[in-house]
Motif scaffolding. Structure first.
Motif, PDB file in Angstrom:
ATOM      1  N   ASP A 217       0.812  -1.208   0.000  1.00 31.04           N
ATOM      2  CA  ASP A 217       0.000   0.000   0.000  1.00 31.04           C
ATOM      3  C   ASP A 217       0.850   1.265   0.000  1.00 31.04           C
ATOM      4  OD1 ASP A 217      -2.577   1.254   0.117  1.00 31.04           O
ATOM      5  OD2 ASP A 217      -2.099   1.826   2.169  1.00 31.04           O
ATOM      6  N   ARG A 218       2.142   1.137  -0.286  1.00 32.64           N
ATOM      7  CA  ARG A 218       3.001   2.310  -0.256  1.00 32.64           C
ATOM      8  C   ARG A 218       3.677   2.512  -1.604  1.00 32.64           C
ATOM      9  NH1 ARG A 218       7.743   4.252   3.971  1.00 32.64           N
ATOM     10  NH2 ARG A 218       7.017   6.364   4.080  1.00 32.64           N
ATOM     11  N   TYR A 219       3.869   3.748  -1.959  1.00 28.73           N
ATOM     12  CA  TYR A 219       4.594   4.063  -3.185  1.00 28.73           C
ATOM     13  C   TYR A 219       6.005   3.480  -3.109  1.00 28.73           C
ATOM     14  CZ  TYR A 219       5.876   7.686   0.173  1.00 28.73           C
ATOM     15  OH  TYR A 219       6.275   8.342   1.306  1.00 28.73           O
ATOM     16  N   LYS A 220       6.580   3.189  -4.244  1.00 28.10           N
ATOM     17  CA  LYS A 220       7.894   2.531  -4.268  1.00 28.10           C
ATOM     18  C   LYS A 220       9.039   3.515  -4.489  1.00 28.10           C
ATOM     19  CE  LYS A 220       5.760  -1.488  -4.110  1.00 28.10           C
ATOM     20  NZ  LYS A 220       4.372  -1.046  -4.252  1.00 28.10           N
ATOM     21  N   THR A 221       8.717   4.722  -4.977  1.00 29.82           N
ATOM     22  CA  THR A 221       9.736   5.727  -5.266  1.00 29.82           C
ATOM     23  C   THR A 221       9.278   7.074  -4.732  1.00 29.82           C
ATOM     24  OG1 THR A 221      10.355   4.577  -7.302  1.00 29.82           O
ATOM     25  CG2 THR A 221      11.068   6.863  -7.091  1.00 29.82           C
ATOM     26  N   CYS A 222      10.205   7.846  -4.172  1.00 28.51           N
ATOM     27  CA  CYS A 222       9.889   9.208  -3.742  1.00 28.51           C
ATOM     28  C   CYS A 222      10.031  10.120  -4.958  1.00 28.51           C
ATOM     29  CB  CYS A 222      10.823   9.664  -2.622  1.00 28.51           C
ATOM     30  SG  CYS A 222      10.520  11.373  -2.102  1.00 28.51           S
ATOM     31  N   TYR A 223       8.899  10.645  -5.435  1.00 30.19           N
ATOM     32  CA  TYR A 223       8.915  11.529  -6.594  1.00 30.19           C
ATOM     33  C   TYR A 223       8.891  13.005  -6.200  1.00 30.19           C
ATOM     34  CZ  TYR A 223       7.947   7.506  -9.619  1.00 30.19           C
ATOM     35  OH  TYR A 223       8.027   6.326 -10.306  1.00 30.19           O
ATOM     36  N   SER A 224       8.511  13.307  -4.994  1.00 27.24           N
ATOM     37  CA  SER A 224       8.410  14.717  -4.584  1.00 27.24           C
ATOM     38  C   SER A 224       9.784  15.346  -4.379  1.00 27.24           C
ATOM     39  CB  SER A 224       7.586  14.834  -3.299  1.00 27.24           C
ATOM     40  OG  SER A 224       8.214  14.145  -2.241  1.00 27.24           O
ATOM     41  N   VAL A 225      10.768  14.511  -4.030  1.00 31.40           N
ATOM     42  CA  VAL A 225      12.143  14.976  -3.806  1.00 31.40           C
ATOM     43  C   VAL A 225      12.986  14.582  -5.001  1.00 31.40           C
ATOM     44  CG1 VAL A 225      14.183  14.717  -2.308  1.00 31.40           C
ATOM     45  CG2 VAL A 225      11.876  14.758  -1.303  1.00 31.40           C
ATOM     46  N   PRO A 226      13.787  15.487  -5.539  1.00 28.73           N
ATOM     47  CA  PRO A 226      13.959  16.886  -5.119  1.00 28.73           C
ATOM     48  C   PRO A 226      13.315  17.858  -6.115  1.00 28.73           C
ATOM     49  CG  PRO A 226      15.921  16.149  -6.262  1.00 28.73           C
ATOM     50  CD  PRO A 226      14.863  15.095  -6.456  1.00 28.73           C
ATOM     51  N   PHE A 227      11.994  17.895  -6.120  1.00 32.73           N
ATOM     52  CA  PHE A 227      11.300  18.725  -7.102  1.00 32.73           C
ATOM     53  C   PHE A 227      10.350  19.741  -6.486  1.00 32.73           C
ATOM     54  CE2 PHE A 227      12.435  14.879  -9.466  1.00 32.73           C
ATOM     55  CZ  PHE A 227      13.072  15.433 -10.573  1.00 32.73           C
ATOM     56  N   PHE A 228       9.456  19.282  -5.627  1.00 30.83           N
ATOM     57  CA  PHE A 228       8.339  20.137  -5.236  1.00 30.83           C
ATOM     58  C   PHE A 228       8.528  20.873  -3.917  1.00 30.83           C
ATOM     59  CE2 PHE A 228       6.564  16.981  -8.145  1.00 30.83           C
ATOM     60  CZ  PHE A 228       6.017  17.831  -9.093  1.00 30.83           C
ATOM     61  N   TRP A 229       9.525  20.490  -3.151  1.00 29.92           N
ATOM     62  CA  TRP A 229       9.796  21.230  -1.919  1.00 29.92           C
ATOM     63  C   TRP A 229      11.287  21.159  -1.607  1.00 29.92           C
ATOM     64  CZ3 TRP A 229      10.429  20.156   3.652  1.00 29.92           C
ATOM     65  CH2 TRP A 229      10.927  18.882   3.913  1.00 29.92           C
ATOM     66  N   SER A 230      11.739  22.018  -0.707  1.00 30.88           N
ATOM     67  CA  SER A 230      13.134  21.975  -0.257  1.00 30.88           C
ATOM     68  C   SER A 230      13.226  22.514   1.161  1.00 30.88           C
ATOM     69  CB  SER A 230      14.040  22.784  -1.194  1.00 30.88           C
ATOM     70  OG  SER A 230      13.714  24.159  -1.128  1.00 30.88           O
ATOM     71  N   TYR A 231      14.391  22.345   1.736  1.00 27.76           N
ATOM     72  CA  TYR A 231      14.616  22.710   3.128  1.00 27.76           C
ATOM     73  C   TYR A 231      15.946  23.456   3.216  1.00 27.76           C
ATOM     74  CZ  TYR A 231      15.154  21.947   8.220  1.00 27.76           C
ATOM     75  OH  TYR A 231      15.313  22.096   9.588  1.00 27.76           O
TER      76      TYR A 231
END
Length: 395
Positions: free
Chosen positions: A301-315
């Motif tokens: 039930d979990r996504y297999k790849t992090c697609y949000s990093v490093p595109f939609f937010w940063s720190y």
């Protein structure tokens, strides 16, 4: 795959237990068209950014996820640090030019301790960047409170307990310091100032659900309703991989007292005061426990790849490092450069971020990431876009 596009909580007008990337279709479309093409990927700048103005704090919360920052003997940010006002001011103008739409001031320390935060917020407002503040709100200078309310879209106040005794225990303060009383007075003042400004700054409170404060949650909810804040968020604890503390690492949110709390809190909610019990986040927690107990179901039930990093937010850390993800704070694969040395555009378009994109695609195991990270629901959404159901055209 469960529906992670929207919050099913009718009280969650702010979509705190969901995500808001659906409101940025143009940026998502640009990202979809850029996948695998660095010349395009390098120009996908964040929508949202978290900035840590200082590395130090006036409290020592027992649950602090970033307790390792000021205790670590290996991290370069282990020293007391604060961002240079002039440099950050220059970067804020650049952020606006690059299309960055929002900044949350929070991070490793207590953001309101930066002496020039009011001026920085003024500048963000001037450049049409939405700002917010996550804070313990123990502020002595009332003019700063007024500035925060004037500028911010929302202020979320971290409150560890519903009374002075529980609060001081969780926040690591002395009860005689009267911080809980100071907090209540500051909130009253902020609400009164908001009326004077007639603005739309949402003022809310948040409590992390712990065994040590469970008995005071309803008490806090009653106080919050009486104060007149807009909402109270009740959320589960999430263990940061680098945290020194592990006291709350194994909370069993399947216990009946946690499961029944939501219905008790609903009785306190009104049309004007919302209690946002983060049931979706708690369910993630419970499902993850079940997955770990049953290897066959792990990860279904979990996504297999992090697609949000490093595109939609940063720190951005208190020493100026630009990170793709705060979960991997001391991991070189997620550190792209420093705003004291280069512009944000140079850093974001640089080789280290290019390498990071490849690392995330090829080597990062999301099972090692922090459960219920800030980009959790965003990643469910992006995963479905990349891995659509075969019947999606039957709308």
């Amino acid at each position: 795959m469960k529906d992670h596009f929207h919050s099913h909580n009718k009280n969650d007008d702010y979509k705190i237990d969901a995500h808001k990337l659906i409101y940025h279709p143009e940026r998502v479309s640009e990202w979809l068209k850029s996948i695998g093409d660095w010349e395009k990927e390098k120009n996908i700048f964040p929508i949202y950014m978290e900035i840590s103005p200082v590395s130090y704090c006036n409290h020592r919360c027992k649950f602090c996820a970033l307790d390792f920052v000021n205790n670590s003997t290996t991290s370069s940010s282990s020293t007391i640090s604060k961002l240079d006002t002039k440099i950050l001011a220059n970067r804020i103008k650049e952020f606006a030019d690059l299309g960055i739409k929002s900044i949350m001031f929070a991070g490793e320390g207590e953001p309101t301790l930066h002496p020039d935060l009011p001026q920085l917020l003024d500048l963000c407002s001037e450049y049409k960047i939405d700002t917010s503040l996550t804070t313990n709100f123990i502020i002595k200078d009332k003019t700063k409170i007024a500035n925060f309310v004037k500028n911010c879209k929302w202020i979320k106040i971290s409150v560890g307990g519903g009374n002075e005794e529980t609060y001081s225990k969780i926040h690591g303060t002395k009860a005689k310091a009267n911080d809980f009383e100071i907090l209540m007075e500051n909130i009253k003042y902020a609400l009164s100032i908001r009326k004077d400004f007639r603005n739309d700054c949402a003022i809310g409170m948040q409590i992390i659900l712990l065994p040590d404060n469970f008995d005071s949650v309803l008490e806090l909810a009653e106080k919050a309703a009486n104060l007149g804040v807009d909402y109270l968020v009740v959320k589960p604890y999430s263990q940061h991989p680098l945290s020194i503390t592990s006291e709350y690492a194994n909370i069993d949110y399947k216990e009946e007292r946690y499961l029944s709390l939501e219905s008790e809190l609903k009785k306190i909610s009104t049309d004007k005061f919302k209690i946002i019990y983060r049931s979706q986040a708690i369910n993630h927690y419970i499902q993850n426990e079940r997955s770990e107990q049953n290897e066959q179901s792990e990860g279904q039930d979990r996504y297999k790849t992090c697609y949000s990093v490093p595109f939609f937010w940063s720190y951005i850390t208190a020493i100026g490092d630009v990170l793709g993800c705060s979960n991997w704070f001391n991991n070189e694969h997620f550190n792209y450069g420093n705003i004291n040395n280069n512009s944000f555009a140079q850093i974001w378009r640089g080789e280290k971020r290019k390498e990071s994109i490849n690392y995330i695609k090829e080597k990062l195991k999301v099972s090692d990431c922090r459960l219920n990270c800030r980009m959790e629901n965003v990643n469910y959404y992006l995963w479905e876009l990349i891995n659509p159901h075969p019947h999606v055209n039957f709308i």
